[in-house]
Each structure stands twice: as structure tokens, then as C-alpha cells.
Design a protein around this motif. Structure first.
Motif, short mmCIF file in Angstrom:
data_model
loop_
_atom_site.label_atom_id
_atom_site.label_comp_id
_atom_site.label_asym_id
_atom_site.label_seq_id
_atom_site.Cartn_x
_atom_site.Cartn_y
_atom_site.Cartn_z
N THR A 87 0.75 -1.98 -0.36
CA THR A 87 -0.14 0.11 -0.06
C THR A 87 0.50 1.74 -0.10
OG1 THR A 87 -0.29 0.06 2.43
CG2 THR A 87 -2.05 -1.26 1.34
N SER A 88 2.24 1.24 0.03
CA SER A 88 3.26 2.25 0.02
C SER A 88 3.99 1.67 0.04
CB SER A 88 2.49 2.34 1.48
OG SER A 88 3.28 2.21 2.80
N PHE A 89 5.54 2.72 -0.62
CA PHE A 89 7.05 2.92 -0.81
C PHE A 89 7.31 3.70 0.27
CE2 PHE A 89 4.12 1.22 -5.44
CZ PHE A 89 4.76 0.28 -4.72
N ARG A 90 8.40 2.75 0.75
CA ARG A 90 9.21 3.86 2.00
C ARG A 90 10.08 3.19 1.44
NH1 ARG A 90 10.52 3.01 7.35
NH2 ARG A 90 11.02 4.43 8.63
N CYS A 91 11.51 4.69 1.61
CA CYS A 91 12.52 4.81 0.85
C CYS A 91 13.55 4.95 2.30
CB CYS A 91 12.90 6.49 0.52
SG CYS A 91 14.95 6.72 0.04
N GLN A 92 14.03 3.84 2.12
CA GLN A 92 14.85 3.66 3.80
C GLN A 92 16.33 4.65 3.48
OE1 GLN A 92 13.68 0.35 4.22
NE2 GLN A 92 14.30 0.74 6.52
N TYR A 93 15.58 5.34 2.58
CA TYR A 93 16.96 5.76 3.77
C TYR A 93 17.04 7.78 4.42
CZ TYR A 93 21.62 8.48 1.98
OH TYR A 93 23.36 8.61 1.56
N HIS A 94 16.11 8.00 3.86
CA HIS A 94 15.54 8.69 5.17
C HIS A 94 14.11 9.10 5.54
CE1 HIS A 94 18.86 10.94 2.76
NE2 HIS A 94 19.61 11.06 3.53
N GLY A 95 13.65 8.07 5.13
CA GLY A 95 12.59 7.25 5.14
C GLY A 95 11.11 8.08 4.44
N TRP A 96 11.73 9.15 3.54
CA TRP A 96 10.01 9.79 2.92
C TRP A 96 8.93 8.26 2.36
CZ3 TRP A 96 11.45 14.18 -1.27
CH2 TRP A 96 11.90 14.84 -0.63
N THR A 97 8.17 8.48 2.34
CA THR A 97 7.09 7.11 2.45
C THR A 97 6.30 8.05 1.45
OG1 THR A 97 7.03 6.44 4.22
CG2 THR A 97 5.53 5.77 2.93
N TYR A 98 5.87 7.03 0.35
CA TYR A 98 4.91 7.10 -1.21
C TYR A 98 3.88 6.58 -0.70
CZ TYR A 98 9.47 9.84 -2.75
OH TYR A 98 10.09 10.10 -3.11
N ASP A 99 2.71 6.86 -1.00
CA ASP A 99 1.27 5.58 -1.01
C ASP A 99 1.31 4.59 -2.71
OD1 ASP A 99 0.57 7.38 -3.02
OD2 ASP A 99 -1.66 7.87 -2.06
N ALA A 100 -0.24 4.54 -2.70
CA ALA A 100 0.69 3.34 -4.31
C ALA A 100 0.43 4.12 -5.29
CB ALA A 100 -0.20 1.94 -3.81
N SER A 101 -0.17 4.78 -5.19
CA SER A 101 -0.92 6.37 -6.56
C SER A 101 0.71 7.56 -6.60
CB SER A 101 -1.87 7.22 -5.95
OG SER A 101 -2.95 6.42 -5.40
N GLY A 102 1.24 7.26 -5.35
CA GLY A 102 2.49 7.75 -5.95
C GLY A 102 2.75 8.99 -5.35
N ASP A 103 2.01 9.63 -4.05
CA ASP A 103 1.33 10.45 -3.71
C ASP A 103 2.99 10.83 -2.57
OD1 ASP A 103 0.08 11.53 -5.41
OD2 ASP A 103 -1.53 11.36 -4.23
N LEU A 104 3.51 11.82 -2.47
CA LEU A 104 4.36 11.51 -0.95
C LEU A 104 3.17 12.03 0.33
CD1 LEU A 104 7.37 11.30 -0.09
CD2 LEU A 104 7.20 13.88 0.60
N VAL A 105 3.33 10.31 1.17
CA VAL A 105 2.33 10.46 2.71
C VAL A 105 3.63 10.82 4.04
CG1 VAL A 105 0.41 9.84 1.25
CG2 VAL A 105 2.28 8.02 2.30
N GLY A 106 4.41 10.40 3.76
CA GLY A 106 5.45 10.77 4.94
C GLY A 106 6.22 11.64 4.66
N LEU A 107 6.55 12.53 5.76
CA LEU A 107 8.04 13.36 4.88
C LEU A 107 8.36 13.16 7.21
CD1 LEU A 107 9.39 14.84 3.59
CD2 LEU A 107 8.52 16.59 3.45
N PRO A 108 9.47 12.50 7.46
CA PRO A 108 9.83 12.79 8.54
C PRO A 108 10.56 13.82 8.41
CG PRO A 108 10.72 10.49 6.76
CD PRO A 108 10.36 11.69 6.74
#
Ligand code: FES
Ligand SMILES: [Fe+2]
Length: 419
Positions: A87-108
Motif C-alpha cells: 500500500t506504500s513504498f518507503r525509502c529506506q534512506y531518510h524515510g520518505w514514504t509514498y502511497d500506491a498512487s505515488g503521492d508523498l504521504v510521509g515526510l520525517p
């Protein structure tokens, strides 16, 4: 470059390769998936458009998306697996997280980003995504013709491929054959619709068939057959090619089926299933529609398989082969399809490894810089116009499909704006 011959640089020059990634792969329709690979919301696969990494998925609303697999922060890939459901893709480097539509939903720790608009930091989406008969294509550039216009005469053969198992849709098998060769990607695009090479490249396969069946086995069995003007290879427009083996090579294709251990001694059950009393239906159901079709620049439908050609470098290519099974078809049919397919195209098969060895030998021969041209002129005097504008039709051993491929290639490589 004319289309009767091509210069060695198109297989060897890294600058040509970079230009191809830009002018062909980043500016026209490229095959990325079959819909059965991303059936449910959240299903994804990772692949490449040329050398650019992408995620192909279905978002929560079921919309097919193709997005660059690259974090909008500092470029790390956000999805590491070949396929799955997320349901989401989380970048492991600094934690930015995108939902399945590609929207940025998590910004640490977002306080540091008061100057940035989060809505503009979603994953980069392909400009166009369209499907035809379950085949999903994407274009990174917006200004391309409709997918149907792009596919042109190949559509008829895609239809026949998708309809070759009566009463059943096709879906990709769970696993793919993945092969890599040291050579240019266009060698595989040429070869998938090359009817000239089989007798020679695949000599050991025919010897094996002969041994197993006690009958002579050849792809082209006589001089007359080799020189007739039977219309069995074609350029279908826009660089797409056809090799129709349903007449000329049907004998050996059937021989192959008869040598399989799993083939039933009589086809009673299967004949009942298809309502046809002889082996014809079994043959088609297990071996495919009897032609190879090549969709420029990176897709081929051969036998029962979908084949993706992925350029890695100017002298390195990955080939991904996915057999197609019948959804809900009898196990006996699907098993036979797999056995028939593996025998020639599998990693340990008797055909595909020979082709890849030829690609390696071409690459080795290209070290000879004093002979610069490769010839594709076979049958150029006997080919004729096809039914539709831009089509050419030739003999099964002619290089008509390859000339068509390179006519289109030249157009794309010399155009300012792609297709
Ligand atoms: S690179 Fe992805 S969060 Fe930094
Ligand atoms: Fe081959």
C-alpha cells in the motif's frame, strides 16, 4: 545507415546506446507488464523502461500506474523487490514514504521543509499508460500517438495470440526465465522474427527431434521451400515484425509436441474439452498460434510466451521470458504448455541458449573494426507491399522484418521529438 545494411556502431558505440535510451525508450511506447502481474489493488512489479527503473502497480482505486523507482529526495530506489503487494513504498534512506498512487504521504521531521510543497514531491509518473489485450505499455513522453495507432498491424497478431486457447484468458506463469547475454539488445529483437537461422543455429535440436521421432527434422526442409515466395515474414509497420511459421515449420513444431513425456498417447480428454476430435486443438493449445510477433522496441510474443528485451548496456542485454498459462484451464493443458515451452526456450532448453551464443559470437566478431557493415538485404528484391500502408511481406527466410525494424529505428533516432 540504410535498411539493407547496418553499421557496427549501432551495436557497439556507447553514445549510440545513450541516444537510443533517450530517443527510443524515453520517447515512445514501451511494454512494461501483463495485467495478470498486477491484478489486485496494491500489486506491483519492478522493471525498466530502457535503463530507467520503474514500478508498475495498481493503486488503491485499481488504476494502473507506472512510476519511476526513484525517491524524490536523493534518488534512492524505493522498491527493491521484483513483485509483491504494497500500500506504500518507503525509502529506506531518510524515510520518505509514498502511497500506491505515488503521492508523498510521509515526510520525517517536516519542519525543515516549510519551503517545499509536499504535493509536488510525489514519484514521477509515466506520461502515458495504456493496455491492449492485457499488455500494458507506458510512455515517459506525453506526445506519442495512441497505443492502438502505435501497434498498427501487430494488433491483429496480438489478438490471435491472446485468443489461441479457446475459452480461456491467458495469465503469466508464476516464474520467469531470466537470461543475460553480452551483446546488444537489438540482436534479440532481430532474432525473434528471423526465419533464416533456425536450420543452422538450432542444428542440435533438430538432430534430437530426429533421434526421438525417427523422422527427418528440419525447419526448412528443401531448397524449394527455402526459395519459394510464401508470404511468411512481414514488417507490420512502426518497426513491428512477424514470422509466421504455421505453414512452413508446422511439421517440426508438431514433432516437438510428440516428443514430450507428458503428452497423452491419445487426446480423448483434451479433445472433449476442446470439442475437436483430432490433435489440432491440442497442438494450438499447448504450443501457441504458430507465429512470432515482435513489437518494437522491447516485446516479442513467441509460442506461448511474452518476452521482454531489456537493454542494460551497449553490449549487455537481459531477456525475460514469461510463459502464459490458461486461467482455469485443465492442469494437463497448462502442464503441457510449460513442458513444450521449456524444451526450447527454457534456460536448460535446446533453443534459446543457442541463440544467445550466436549473439555473443556476433559481439565477438564486431571486434573486427575493418569490416564495418552487417547485411540485412536477403529477399529485398522479392518482398512486396502488405495489406496495409507501410507493411512489407517476404519469404520466411527473408530479412523483411529486420529491414522494417531498422527503417523505424532510423526514423526515431533521427527525429527531434521521437515517434
Ligand atoms: S533518498 Fe529517499 S528519503 Fe532520502
Ligand atoms: Fe533461434
Amino acid at each position: 545507415m540504410d535498411t539493407q545494411r547496418v553499421h557496427r556502431d549501432i551495436y557497439r558505440d556507447p553514445e549510440v546506446f545513450i541516444a537510443e535510451m533517450d530517443r527510443i525508450f524515453a520517447r515512445s511506447w514501451v511494454y512494461v507488464a501483463h495485467e495478470s502481474e498486477v491484478r489486485e489493488a496494491g500489486d506491483y512489479k519492478t522493471t525498466r523502461i530502457g535503463t530507467q527503473p520503474v514500478i508498475v502497480n495498481r493503486d488503491r482505486q485499481g488504476v494502473l500506474r507506472v512510476m519511476l523507482n526513484r525517491c524524490r529526495h536523493r534518488a534512492a530506489s524505493v522498491c527493491q523487490l521484483r513483485s509483491g503487494n504494497a500500500t506504500s513504498f518507503r525509502c529506506q534512506y531518510h524515510g520518505w514514504t509514498y502511497d500506491a498512487s505515488g503521492d508523498l504521504v510521509g515526510l520525517p521531521f517536516p519542519e525543515g521543509y516549510q519551503h517545499r510543497d509536499r504535493d509536488e514531491l510525489g514519484l514521477v509518473q509515466a506520461a502515458r499508460v495504456e493496455s491492449y489485450r492485457g499488455l500494458v505499455f507506458a510512455s515517459l513522453a506525453p506526445d506519442v500517438p495512441s497505443l492502438e495507432d502505435h501497434l498498427k498491424g501487430a494488433r491483429h497478431y496480438i489478438d490471435r495470440f491472446m485468443d489461441h486457447l479457446p475459452g480461456h484468458q491467458l495469465e503469466v506463469a508464476d516464474q520467469a526465465h531470466r537470461m543475460v547475454f553480452n551483446g546488444n539488445w537489438k540482436l534479440q529483437m532481430e532474432n525473434g522474427v528471423d526465419g533464416y537461422h533456425a536450420n543452422f543455429t538450432h542444428q542440435s535440436f533438430f538432430a534430437l527431434m530426429q533421434q526421438a521421432t525417427g523422422q527427418q527434422s528440419r525447419y526448412i526442409s528443401s531448397k524449394e521451400e527455402a526459395e519459394s515466395d510464401g508470404p511468411t515474414s512481414a514488417h507490420l509497420g512502426n518497426g513491428h515484425g512477424l514470422l509466421d511459421q504455421s505453414q512452413a515449420a508446422s511439421g517440426v513444431l508438431r514433432q516437438r509436441l510428440r516428443t514430450l513425456q507428458d503428452a497423452p498417447p491419445d487426446n480423448a480428454d483434451l479433445a472433449d474439452f476442446f470439442g475437436v476430435p483430432d490433435g489440432e486443438a491440442l497442438y494450438a493449445a499447448t504450443s501457441g498460434p504458430g507465429f512470432n510477433v515482435s513489437v518494437f522496441p522491447n516485446l516479442q510474443l513467441i509460442g506461448i510466451q511474452i518476452r521482454e528485451i531489456q537493454p542494460v548496456a551497449v553490449d549487455r542485454t537481459e531477456v525475460i521470458i514469461r510463459p502464459m498459462l490458461g486461467t482455469g484451464a485443465p492442469t494437463a493443458i497448462n502442464r503441457l504448455r510449460l513442458r513444450y515451452h521449456e524444451m526450447f526456450y527454457g534456460i536448460g532448453g535446446f533453443g534459446q541458449p543457442d541463440d544467445m551464443e550466436m549473439f555473443r559470437r556476433v559481439d565477438a566478431g564486431l571486434d573486427a573494426t575493418d569490416d564495418e557493415w552487417l547485411w540485412l538485404d536477403r529477399g529485398s528484391r522479392r518482398e512486396r507491399p502488405g495489406a496495409e500502408e507501410g507493411q512489407r511481406v517476404g519469404h520466411i527466410t527473408d530479412e523483411t522484418p529486420q529491414r522494417g525494424q531498422y527503417a523505424h529505428y532510423r526514423k526515431l533516432m533521427s527525429a527531434e521529438g521521437g515517434e
